[in-house]
Design a protein around this motif. Structure first.
Motif, mmCIF file in Angstrom:
data_model
loop_
_atom_site.group_PDB
_atom_site.id
_atom_site.type_symbol
_atom_site.label_atom_id
_atom_site.label_comp_id
_atom_site.label_asym_id
_atom_site.label_seq_id
_atom_site.Cartn_x
_atom_site.Cartn_y
_atom_site.Cartn_z
ATOM 1 N N ALA A 78 0.025 11.570 3.869
ATOM 2 C CA ALA A 78 1.297 11.183 3.564
ATOM 3 C C ALA A 78 1.277 9.500 3.429
ATOM 4 N N LYS A 79 0.576 8.892 4.316
ATOM 5 C CA LYS A 79 0.590 7.434 3.986
ATOM 6 C C LYS A 79 -0.045 6.998 2.488
ATOM 7 N N MET A 80 -1.318 7.930 2.171
ATOM 8 C CA MET A 80 -1.981 7.756 1.146
ATOM 9 C C MET A 80 -1.138 7.887 -0.071
ATOM 10 N N MET A 81 -0.151 8.965 0.048
ATOM 11 C CA MET A 81 0.710 9.391 -1.052
ATOM 12 C C MET A 81 1.705 8.087 -1.248
ATOM 13 N N ILE A 82 2.190 7.737 -0.353
ATOM 14 C CA ILE A 82 3.114 6.558 -0.456
ATOM 15 C C ILE A 82 2.615 5.393 -1.076
ATOM 16 N N GLU A 83 1.735 4.831 -0.609
ATOM 17 C CA GLU A 83 0.899 3.840 -1.452
ATOM 18 C C GLU A 83 0.635 4.255 -2.654
ATOM 19 N N ILE A 84 0.264 5.574 -2.985
ATOM 20 C CA ILE A 84 -0.020 5.565 -4.568
ATOM 21 C C ILE A 84 1.355 5.593 -5.231
ATOM 22 N N MET A 85 2.511 5.894 -4.695
ATOM 23 C CA MET A 85 3.674 5.900 -5.404
ATOM 24 C C MET A 85 4.401 4.401 -5.428
ATOM 25 N N ASP A 86 4.020 3.706 -4.307
ATOM 26 C CA ASP A 86 4.359 2.387 -4.221
ATOM 27 C C ASP A 86 3.667 1.606 -5.509
ATOM 28 N N ASP A 87 2.236 1.787 -5.914
ATOM 29 C CA ASP A 87 1.616 1.240 -6.766
ATOM 30 C C ASP A 87 1.999 1.290 -8.172
ATOM 31 N N ARG A 88 2.690 2.458 -8.417
ATOM 32 C CA ARG A 88 3.259 2.990 -9.697
ATOM 33 C C ARG A 88 4.218 1.967 -10.440
#
Length: 88
Positions: A78-88
């Motif tokens: 979940a943390k990895m997905m949040i980081e990916i979404m924030d980088d967009r």
């Protein structure tokens, strides 16, 4: 997000393992079973009862450890997905 939908609707069971492709897992399981059978054949009834309580405790501990591992892995994902979404 398809994987979360599958998980939500119960189509994915996180505790199920596909061990058919893991030769090492199957060999260790076979070894455990064979050694347990040999050990039980040499025990008295009292020893068998004690061994049964021991194996029950080990299985309970293993279940707890697997649950904690799943929770930690899910949080990390979940943390990895949040980081990916924030980088967009």
């Amino acid at each position: 997000m398809r994987i979360l939908e599958e998980f939500w609707y119960g189509n994915i069971e996180p505790a199920e393992y596909d061990t058919t492709a893991c030769r090492e897992y199957n060999e260790v399981l076979r070894l455990i079973t064979r050694n347990e059978e040999r050990l039980l054949a040499t025990m008295t009834d009292e020893q068998k009862e004690l061994f049964s309580r021991y194996t029950d405790a080990v299985r309970e501990h293993q279940t707890m450890a697997e649950c904690l591992l799943f929770q930690g892995s899910f949080k990390l994902g979940a943390k990895m997905m949040i980081e990916i979404m924030d980088d967009r």
